[in-house]
Motif scaffolding. Structure first.
Motif, PDB file in Angstrom:
ATOM      1  N   VAL A 148      -7.873  -7.403  -2.329  1.00  0.00           N
ATOM      2  CA  VAL A 148      -8.202  -6.310  -1.643  1.00  0.00           C
ATOM      3  C   VAL A 148      -7.590  -5.050  -1.709  1.00  0.00           C
ATOM      4  CG1 VAL A 148      -7.056  -5.987   1.018  1.00  0.00           C
ATOM      5  CG2 VAL A 148      -7.744  -8.249   0.392  1.00  0.00           C
ATOM      6  N   LYS A 149      -7.983  -3.842  -1.289  1.00  0.00           N
ATOM      7  CA  LYS A 149      -7.582  -2.743  -1.784  1.00  0.00           C
ATOM      8  C   LYS A 149      -6.579  -2.347  -0.539  1.00  0.00           C
ATOM      9  CE  LYS A 149     -12.046  -0.834  -3.001  1.00  0.00           C
ATOM     10  NZ  LYS A 149     -13.313   0.118  -2.855  1.00  0.00           N
ATOM     11  N   PRO A 150      -5.590  -1.417  -1.065  1.00  0.00           N
ATOM     12  CA  PRO A 150      -5.318  -0.825  -2.481  1.00  0.00           C
ATOM     13  C   PRO A 150      -4.922  -1.791  -3.527  1.00  0.00           C
ATOM     14  CG  PRO A 150      -3.423  -0.377  -0.929  1.00  0.00           C
ATOM     15  CD  PRO A 150      -4.473  -0.907  -0.289  1.00  0.00           C
ATOM     16  N   VAL A 151      -5.591  -1.758  -4.835  1.00  0.00           N
ATOM     17  CA  VAL A 151      -5.388  -2.751  -5.758  1.00  0.00           C
ATOM     18  C   VAL A 151      -4.366  -2.967  -6.444  1.00  0.00           C
ATOM     19  CG1 VAL A 151      -6.533  -3.587  -7.981  1.00  0.00           C
ATOM     20  CG2 VAL A 151      -7.931  -2.582  -6.149  1.00  0.00           C
ATOM     21  N   ASP A 152      -3.491  -3.882  -6.436  1.00  0.00           N
ATOM     22  CA  ASP A 152      -2.204  -4.266  -7.245  1.00  0.00           C
ATOM     23  C   ASP A 152      -2.888  -4.520  -8.689  1.00  0.00           C
ATOM     24  OD1 ASP A 152       0.856  -4.905  -7.220  1.00  0.00           O
ATOM     25  OD2 ASP A 152      -0.462  -6.106  -8.732  1.00  0.00           O
ATOM     26  N   LEU A 153      -2.535  -3.487  -9.716  1.00  0.00           N
ATOM     27  CA  LEU A 153      -3.170  -3.980 -11.070  1.00  0.00           C
ATOM     28  C   LEU A 153      -2.751  -5.143 -11.627  1.00  0.00           C
ATOM     29  CD1 LEU A 153      -2.874  -0.394 -12.430  1.00  0.00           C
ATOM     30  CD2 LEU A 153      -5.177  -1.454 -11.790  1.00  0.00           C
ATOM     31  N   GLN A 154      -1.495  -5.659 -11.456  1.00  0.00           N
ATOM     32  CA  GLN A 154      -1.166  -6.762 -12.146  1.00  0.00           C
ATOM     33  C   GLN A 154      -1.699  -8.118 -11.246  1.00  0.00           C
ATOM     34  OE1 GLN A 154       0.804  -6.769 -15.107  1.00  0.00           O
ATOM     35  NE2 GLN A 154       0.462  -4.564 -14.784  1.00  0.00           N
ATOM     36  N   GLU A 155      -1.902  -8.008 -10.120  1.00  0.00           N
ATOM     37  CA  GLU A 155      -2.569  -9.309  -9.542  1.00  0.00           C
ATOM     38  C   GLU A 155      -4.085  -8.970  -9.950  1.00  0.00           C
ATOM     39  OE1 GLU A 155      -4.054 -10.749  -5.068  1.00  0.00           O
ATOM     40  OE2 GLU A 155      -3.193  -8.792  -5.301  1.00  0.00           O
ATOM     41  N   LEU A 156      -4.975  -7.942  -9.986  1.00  0.00           N
ATOM     42  CA  LEU A 156      -6.312  -7.727 -10.521  1.00  0.00           C
ATOM     43  C   LEU A 156      -6.216  -8.335 -12.113  1.00  0.00           C
ATOM     44  CD1 LEU A 156      -8.983  -6.643 -10.294  1.00  0.00           C
ATOM     45  CD2 LEU A 156      -8.201  -4.702 -11.224  1.00  0.00           C
ATOM     46  N   PHE A 157      -5.351  -8.128 -12.822  1.00  0.00           N
ATOM     47  CA  PHE A 157      -5.323  -8.523 -14.163  1.00  0.00           C
ATOM     48  C   PHE A 157      -5.175 -10.076 -14.187  1.00  0.00           C
ATOM     49  CE2 PHE A 157      -3.331  -4.205 -15.690  1.00  0.00           C
ATOM     50  CZ  PHE A 157      -4.246  -3.532 -15.541  1.00  0.00           C
ATOM     51  N   ALA A 158      -4.342 -10.386 -13.432  1.00  0.00           N
ATOM     52  CA  ALA A 158      -4.253 -11.951 -13.489  1.00  0.00           C
ATOM     53  C   ALA A 158      -5.436 -12.606 -13.000  1.00  0.00           C
ATOM     54  CB  ALA A 158      -3.010 -12.360 -12.485  1.00  0.00           C
ATOM     55  N   ARG A 159      -6.184 -12.345 -11.912  1.00  0.00           N
ATOM     56  CA  ARG A 159      -7.311 -12.857 -11.256  1.00  0.00           C
ATOM     57  C   ARG A 159      -8.363 -12.678 -12.475  1.00  0.00           C
ATOM     58  NH1 ARG A 159      -6.984 -14.342  -5.830  1.00  0.00           N
ATOM     59  NH2 ARG A 159      -5.072 -13.601  -4.819  1.00  0.00           N
ATOM     60  N   ILE A 160      -8.707 -11.710 -13.055  1.00  0.00           N
ATOM     61  CA  ILE A 160      -9.493 -11.569 -14.072  1.00  0.00           C
ATOM     62  C   ILE A 160      -9.180 -12.598 -15.180  1.00  0.00           C
ATOM     63  CG2 ILE A 160     -10.258  -9.953 -15.828  1.00  0.00           C
ATOM     64  CD1 ILE A 160      -9.995  -7.604 -14.072  1.00  0.00           C
ATOM     65  N   ARG A 161      -7.952 -12.647 -15.699  1.00  0.00           N
ATOM     66  CA  ARG A 161      -7.905 -13.555 -16.768  1.00  0.00           C
ATOM     67  C   ARG A 161      -8.272 -14.933 -16.196  1.00  0.00           C
ATOM     68  NH1 ARG A 161      -3.096 -10.492 -17.624  1.00  0.00           N
ATOM     69  NH2 ARG A 161      -1.809 -11.866 -16.291  1.00  0.00           N
ATOM     70  N   ALA A 162      -7.714 -15.102 -14.881  1.00  0.00           N
ATOM     71  CA  ALA A 162      -8.303 -16.736 -14.493  1.00  0.00           C
ATOM     72  C   ALA A 162      -9.674 -16.955 -14.534  1.00  0.00           C
ATOM     73  CB  ALA A 162      -7.532 -16.804 -13.022  1.00  0.00           C
ATOM     74  N   LEU A 163     -10.457 -15.874 -13.957  1.00  0.00           N
ATOM     75  CA  LEU A 163     -11.822 -16.170 -13.892  1.00  0.00           C
ATOM     76  C   LEU A 163     -12.655 -16.302 -15.294  1.00  0.00           C
ATOM     77  CD1 LEU A 163     -12.658 -13.657 -10.888  1.00  0.00           C
ATOM     78  CD2 LEU A 163     -12.757 -16.188 -10.985  1.00  0.00           C
ATOM     79  N   LEU A 164     -11.893 -15.495 -16.364  1.00  0.00           N
ATOM     80  CA  LEU A 164     -12.512 -15.516 -17.601  1.00  0.00           C
ATOM     81  C   LEU A 164     -12.291 -16.744 -18.072  1.00  0.00           C
ATOM     82  CD1 LEU A 164     -11.858 -11.997 -19.025  1.00  0.00           C
ATOM     83  CD2 LEU A 164     -14.129 -13.117 -18.067  1.00  0.00           C
ATOM     84  N   ARG A 165     -11.042 -17.475 -17.987  1.00  0.00           N
ATOM     85  CA  ARG A 165     -10.550 -18.971 -18.749  1.00  0.00           C
ATOM     86  C   ARG A 165     -11.502 -19.673 -17.914  1.00  0.00           C
ATOM     87  NH1 ARG A 165      -5.156 -17.094 -17.679  1.00  0.00           N
ATOM     88  NH2 ARG A 165      -4.902 -17.999 -15.882  1.00  0.00           N
ATOM     89  N   ARG A 166     -11.901 -19.624 -16.728  1.00  0.00           N
ATOM     90  CA  ARG A 166     -12.742 -20.772 -15.808  1.00  0.00           C
ATOM     91  C   ARG A 166     -14.038 -20.698 -16.251  1.00  0.00           C
ATOM     92  NH1 ARG A 166     -13.505 -19.635  -9.684  1.00  0.00           N
ATOM     93  NH2 ARG A 166     -11.133 -19.477  -9.979  1.00  0.00           N
ATOM     94  N   GLY A 167     -14.518 -19.452 -16.833  1.00  0.00           N
ATOM     95  CA  GLY A 167     -15.717 -19.054 -17.310  1.00  0.00           C
ATOM     96  C   GLY A 167     -16.104 -19.742 -18.734  1.00  0.00           C
ATOM     97  N   ASN A 168     -14.974 -19.797 -19.279  1.00  0.00           N
ATOM     98  CA  ASN A 168     -15.055 -20.216 -20.764  1.00  0.00           C
ATOM     99  C   ASN A 168     -14.034 -21.344 -21.073  1.00  0.00           C
ATOM    100  OD1 ASN A 168     -16.512 -17.665 -22.213  1.00  0.00           O
ATOM    101  ND2 ASN A 168     -15.254 -16.785 -20.931  1.00  0.00           N
TER     102      ASN A 168
END
Length: 228
Positions: free
Chosen positions: A100-120
């Protein structure tokens, strides 16, 4: 790792792209849904960061189109709407997660890492070749337990080589996966970065053939003694 950011707020897009680049991601930015759709047909992306409110084609419709055409990359939606119904709409369209905006960068990074781990999930969390180790979660690189201090571009290049092992990568393929579409370098730049990596490996005690040149074609990881 290459991310496609689809966001029509130019200021936000620039901020997010810079922050993600600092996290060692290669980020391409487009500002409308139709261009985003065209982009995924040209390049393979590891993840899409997708705004919902977009011109031409909104994020929900773009996500639905991606899934209906068989694209399985993780999609992380950006939304200014923090209601349950809006989140359900995005998830039902095929999104994997939302921020949800405004984006918290640390939360964004964590969610991206989680999705990339799931995808790989089939890939090892630590990339290894002989005594060389790269941890994608912490961005730490070591050779024989000695830390290597790499620039973001050197890190991205090394990660690409590690993920491909003995497969030969041409300079054009390296450029495609390691630089953004807005700032593609000439092939000499790739040679400069390879030379810098080799120098840092040598200083850490690694053999010269750890990165092997296949003349007229490109580069791959070398078959040194430990790997034979």
């Amino acid at each position: 790792m290459r991310i496609l950011l689809v966001e029509d707020d130019i200021s936000l897009a620039e901020t997010l792209a810079e922050a993600l680049s600092d996290q060692r991601y290669v980020v391409d930015v487009v500002t409308d849904g139709e261009t985003g759709w065209s982009q995924v047909k040209v390049l393979d992306y590891d993840l899409m960061l997708l705004d919902i409110m977009l011109p031409e084609l909104d994020g929900v419709e773009l996500c639905h189109r991606l899934r209906s055409h068989g694209y399985s990359m993780p999609v992380l939606m950006l939304t200014a709407c923090d209601t349950v119904s809006d989140k359900i709409t995005g998830l039902d369209a095929g999104a994997d997660d939302y921020v949800v905006k405004p984006v918290d960068l640390q939360e964004l990074f964590a969610r991206i890492r989680a999705l990339l781990r799931r995808g790989n999930s089939a890939s090892p969390p630590i990339l290894e070749w002989c005594n060389l180790r790269l941890n994608p979660s912490t961005y730490e690189v070591t050779y024989a337990d000695r830390p290597l201090h790499l620039t973001p571009k050197e890190y991205s290049l090394l990660e690409l080589l590690l993920r491909n092992g003995r497969r030969v990568l041409s300079r054009s393929v390296i450029i495609e996966h390691t630089w953004t579409l807005e700032t593609p370098p000439d092939e000499l730049t790739v040679k400069v970065h390879i030379r810098s990596l080799r120098q840092k490996f040598k200083a850490a005690g690694a053999p010269e053939e750890l990165i092997e040149t296949v003349h007229g074609i490109g580069y791959r990881l070398g078959c040194v003694d430990e790997q034979k």
